[in-house]
Design an enzyme around this catalytic site. Structure first.
Site, mmCIF file in Angstrom:
data_model
loop_
_atom_site.group_PDB
_atom_site.id
_atom_site.type_symbol
_atom_site.label_atom_id
_atom_site.label_comp_id
_atom_site.label_asym_id
_atom_site.label_seq_id
_atom_site.Cartn_x
_atom_site.Cartn_y
_atom_site.Cartn_z
ATOM 1 N N LYS A 137 -15.382 73.853 10.764
ATOM 2 C CA LYS A 137 -14.910 72.491 11.009
ATOM 3 C C LYS A 137 -14.488 72.313 12.474
ATOM 4 O O LYS A 137 -13.865 73.197 13.060
ATOM 5 C CB LYS A 137 -13.713 72.226 10.079
ATOM 6 C CG LYS A 137 -13.137 70.835 10.133
ATOM 7 C CD LYS A 137 -11.994 70.752 9.117
ATOM 8 C CE LYS A 137 -11.266 69.422 9.212
ATOM 9 N NZ LYS A 137 -10.126 69.366 8.266
ATOM 10 N N LYS A 186 -9.033 71.453 16.991
ATOM 11 C CA LYS A 186 -8.385 71.813 18.252
ATOM 12 C C LYS A 186 -8.012 73.289 18.299
ATOM 13 O O LYS A 186 -7.758 73.831 19.367
ATOM 14 C CB LYS A 186 -7.124 70.966 18.449
ATOM 15 C CG LYS A 186 -7.411 69.549 18.922
ATOM 16 C CD LYS A 186 -7.974 69.544 20.320
ATOM 17 C CE LYS A 186 -8.109 68.132 20.848
ATOM 18 N NZ LYS A 186 -8.742 68.100 22.180
ATOM 19 N N LYS A 188 1.328 79.537 7.883
ATOM 20 C CA LYS A 188 1.850 79.568 9.254
ATOM 21 C C LYS A 188 3.007 80.549 9.407
ATOM 22 O O LYS A 188 3.125 81.222 10.438
ATOM 23 C CB LYS A 188 2.260 78.163 9.690
ATOM 24 C CG LYS A 188 1.075 77.223 9.873
ATOM 25 C CD LYS A 188 1.499 75.871 10.421
ATOM 26 C CE LYS A 188 0.273 74.978 10.644
ATOM 27 N NZ LYS A 188 0.634 73.650 11.163
#
Length: 337
Positions: free
Chosen positions: A199, A202, A116
């Site tokens: 997968k 969101k 990230k």
């Protein structure tokens, strides 16, 4: 602690307006089963969700929505301890202790932080993202669980938790139970309806590939009927060559309790249109009462908060005991009564 049952602990973030099918089949469905066999602690980890910028009203609503969905999906506040992370202040206090035991290099090597921070750049990466795994370790160690149900992608975080537990115990005396990752075996792996080799998440490129539990039945039915399949006509499980059909079979089997072969048999000789309609009917019938119950719980916010207060009090009784042991072991002077 119920001495006849092993303790488990897990949590879920309130970062969306609905849990999706993958959240349910990959985690929550197993939690519902674990509350029958274990001393189960489950929490809505709202503090972890603060690592991204939040809009206060939306954040509050999502936190209550997450708790309501967990109850509607089968978590029973009588059978398990269900609470909101921030309601138990010991999480932050133990996190600081664990931060003081964690090496900078050790924290830097955590995969989630590396991924990230590389995407965002150091100037836009908050310190909370760096210390996130250490708060997660504190979340776990506070409740002295033997097992932590997680997906394979969380194994590194459990290893850090175990390292910190052992480090504290060797430095200050036996204080923490050494938790083990409870990798959920046999849980259904559900993929994106539009990208059936990826997968369900969101963060996917299109909302059309994600089945949200709180969406209206007709929305989810449309998503399933518009799902990507292949140019063949046979309904059979073959993840390599028929990823879309295999994904729909997995969903159907998981929600009906049937095996894959039984599911294939249900649609023998039928076309893809009938198959998709059948899967859509199973999904919408399964989650319609869940959606209804969630909305009822949110309608009675005072009642929901009362349930969560009871859960936080049960959690706090355990957490405060652990923190007292930690402080005593370290020589922290207790406040006078």
């Amino acid at each position: 602690m119920n001495s006849s049952r092993k303790r488990v602990l897990s949590g879920i973030q309130p970062t969306a307006d609905s849990f999706h099918l993958g959240n349910y089949l990959g985690a929550v469905k197993q939690w519902v089963a674990l509350q029958e066999t274990h001393d189960a602690f489950f929490c809505v980890v709202d503090l972890h969700a603060l690592t991204v910028e939040t809009e206060p009203k939306l954040f509050r609503n999502r936190t209550l929505l997450a708790a309501a969905q967990l109850i509607a999906l089968g978590l029973d506040p009588v059978r398990c301890t269900l609470f909101i992370q921030s309601h138990v202040h010991e999480h932050n206090q133990l996190a600081w202790v664990m931060e003081c035991l964690t090496g900078f290099g050790e924290a830097s090597r955590m995969t989630q932080f590396k991924d990230k921070s590389q995407k965002s750049g150091s100037d836009r990466t908050v310190v909370g993202l760096f210390t996130y795994p250490i708060l997660q370790a504190a979340d776990i160690l506070l409740y002295q669980p033997q097992y932590v149900p997680v997906g394979e992608d969380q194994r590194q975080h459990i290893e850090l938790t175990r390292d910190l537990s052992q480090r504290f115990n060797s430095r200050y005396g036996e204080t923490f139970v050494l938790p083990e990752a409870y990798i959920i075996k046999g849980s259904a792996k559900v993929n994106d309806l539009q990208e059936p080799t990826s997968k369900m998440s969101k963060t996917s490129d299109s909302a059309a590939g994600v089945i949200d539990i709180m969406d209206a039945p007709e929305i989810n039915a449309k998503k399933i009927k518009s799902s990507v399949t292949d140019a063949e006509r046979e309904i059979r499980f073959d993840e390599k060559n028929k990823a879309g059909i295999s994904n729909l079979l997995t969903i159907y089997a998981s929600l009906t309790g049937k095996s894959i072969s039984e599911s294939e048999a249900d649609f023998a000789g039928k076309g893809y249109g009938d198959f998709k309609s059948g899967v859509a009917e199973v999904v919408t019938d399964y989650f319609a009462p869940v959606r209804k119950r969630t909305l009822e719980l949110l309608e009675d916010e005072a009642g929901l908060l009362k349930l969560l207060k009871t859960g936080s009090e049960k959690a706090e009784a355990v957490a405060s005991q652990t923190l007292t042991k930690v402080y005593d072991a370290m020589g922290v002077v207790p406040r006078g009564k």
